[in-house]
Write an enzyme that holds these catalytic residues in place. Structure first.
Site, PDB file in Angstrom:
ATOM      1  N   HIS A 122     -10.192   0.543   0.515  1.00 25.80           N
ATOM      2  CA  HIS A 122     -10.514   1.884   0.987  1.00 25.80           C
ATOM      3  C   HIS A 122      -9.560   2.886   0.346  1.00 25.80           C
ATOM      4  O   HIS A 122      -8.351   2.733   0.417  1.00 25.80           O
ATOM      5  CB  HIS A 122     -10.375   1.920   2.515  1.00 25.80           C
ATOM      6  N   HIS A 180      -3.290   2.101  10.194  1.00 25.75           N
ATOM      7  CA  HIS A 180      -2.131   2.632   9.490  1.00 25.75           C
ATOM      8  C   HIS A 180      -1.266   3.508  10.394  1.00 25.75           C
ATOM      9  O   HIS A 180      -1.698   3.978  11.440  1.00 25.75           O
ATOM     10  CB  HIS A 180      -2.564   3.407   8.239  1.00 25.75           C
ATOM     11  N   HIS A 191      -2.967   4.027  14.349  1.00 23.15           N
ATOM     12  CA  HIS A 191      -4.363   4.349  14.651  1.00 23.15           C
ATOM     13  C   HIS A 191      -5.290   3.671  13.645  1.00 23.15           C
ATOM     14  O   HIS A 191      -4.853   3.122  12.635  1.00 23.15           O
ATOM     15  CB  HIS A 191      -4.602   5.855  14.681  1.00 23.15           C
TER      16      HIS A 191
END
Length: 443
Positions: free
Chosen positions: A301, A344, A380
């Site tokens: 990502h 992260h 989160h």
């Protein structure tokens, strides 16, 4: 004063908005005149400006700022801005509350604002969530929600503390500025530079959305680096207004935000009386759907910084005062990859406002009109249900669509206003979204 009904006023304003013409190109030196011959020919401040106008310059940067970062505009107006009485501190207005803001480490989310009281305009309908830095020191930023049901009548606002990014979530706006009007639709963002005066007219019965206030250096397009010449936000998609002046000769309230406080004075005329102008310290409107998304074509990502539309740089390269991002529709094609954003913790603070979302899909960010904050180094990522789906999905090309968010990243932790921390709209059980992850180790 208008003799039309509110509905008729909105219809007239919408016709005006839909007929507007624009100048194109972010950071360009633009020129515009509402009356032929209003712009001087050959110098900026002639002894006798054309049409009996007054010459005035507005500087958004130091006089000696290098040419590439220098922001200023010349304006030719019916009366100089200097014609006004003393400003006095005034109460009210949602821009108050940041002086007593407090640190809150926990992840937080707030539901959309309730319908405002009758007669609430853009300025009085501002609801400060929080901020950081110091406007007097020209560092940091602040975030607000707004909810309004009344156009600003005989009232003009300007922000000496910083530039404003106005992102509607519901209800279209016609923003009258000293440089001309901007039609700001849902899915757009308007940039109002520091010190520029403006007036917000509603094109619908009510309006709500998000505002970011940048105290730092003016927002610019991010450098593209190895991407080359194209990608992300294209400069030509930013639209600057064309000149249009207001000849109102009656009392007009002028409100200025100055070093964190609101000040007011009453003019005997409208300060939106600029007949012509030339420069690059100008407002813009940008359609978020024009963003050219960049992402991975192989695996993993890409960091969310690739969604950056505008950035306020600091003296430390690569460390912005704040970024403005808008994650939008895109294709996801990565192979052997956990396709949602990986879990992260970030040295920057992330703030997300939801403009639109597919019905029934709220999750981490909430319903349209909500706002959420993951402060510096707060863990989160997606919730357990999304994690399970992402790890078991058959990976094939997928179009991610049906949602639009505006996001702000800032290098400093966000401090929250007391009203935000105590608000009944704050979700007390937000952390529960991340409970219930199954233990997969060893399987």
């Amino acid at each position: 004063m208008s003799t039309h009904t509110p509905h008729e006023d909105r219809d007239l304003a919408r016709k005006t908005a839909e007929a507007l013409s624009y100048l194109h190109g972010f950071g360009n030196l633009h020129s515009s005149e509402a009356m032929a011959g209003a712009l001087p020919d050959g110098n900026h401040a002639p002894q006798r400006p054309p049409l009996g106008l007054y010459t005035e310059q507005i500087s958004g940067s130091a006089f000696t700022e290098p040419r590439g970062g220098n922001r200023h505009s010349w304006m030719y107006r019916i009366r100089p801005s200097a014609q006004h009485g003393a400003f006095r501190r005034i109460g009210g207005g949602g821009f108050h509350g940041l002086a007593d803001a407090e640190i809150e480490m926990n992840r937080s989310m707030w539901s959309p604002l309730p319908d405002p009281a009758p007669g609430t305009d853009f300025v009085s309908g501002m609801w400060p969530l929080g901020g950081n830095g110091d406007p007097a020191e020209r560092t940091g930023m602040a975030v607000y929600l707004y909810a309004a049901n009344t156009s600003m009548k005989d009232k003009v606002f300007s922000d000496s503390d910083g530039e404003l990014l106005i992102t509607p979530q519901a209800g279209e706006l016609l923003v009258h500025t000293e440089f001309g009007p901007l039609h700001v639709k849902v899915g757009d963002v308007a940039l109002i530079p520091r010190g520029v005066r403006f007036q917000v007219e509603l094109l619908d019965v009510s309006a709500r959305g998000y505002v970011a206030e940048n105290f730092g250096r003016p927002l610019v397009l991010p450098e593209l680096g190895p991407l080359g010449a194209n990608g992300m936000a294209n400069p030509e998609d930013f639209r600057a207004p064309t000149a249009a002046y207001d000849e109102v000769e009656r009392p007009v309230e002028v409100i200025v935000k100055y070093c964190g406080e609101l000040w007011g004075s009453v003019y005997d005329h409208s300060p939106l009386d600029v007949v012509a102008w030339h420069g690059n310290h100008v407002p813009y409107v940008y359609d978020l759907n024009r963003f050219q998304t960049v992402g991975t074509l192989t695996y993993d990502h890409t960091d969310p910084s690739v969604f950056t539309i505008l950035t306020s740089p600091t003296d430390t390269p690569g460390v912005p005062n704040m970024d403005f991002l808008a994650p939008n529709w895109r294709w996801s094609v990565a192979e052997d990859t956990f396709r949602p954003q990986y879990y992260h913790r970030n040295i920057s603070t992330e703030i997300y406002g939801v403009i639109k979302a597919p019905p029934g899909r709220t999750g981490v960010y909430g319903a349209p009109g909500s706002i959420s904050v993951q402060n510096m180094m707060t863990p989160h990522g997606v919730v357990p249900e999304a994690d399970s789906a992402a790890t078991q999905a058959e990976l094939r090309p997928e179009r991610i669509d049906g949602h639009l968010m505006c996001a702000y990243e800032t290098r400093l932790p966000l401090k929250f206003t007391r009203q935000a921390l105590d608000s009944e709209r704050r979700h007390p059980d937000y952390d529960s979204l991340w409970q219930g992850f199954e233990r997969r180790f060893g399987r």
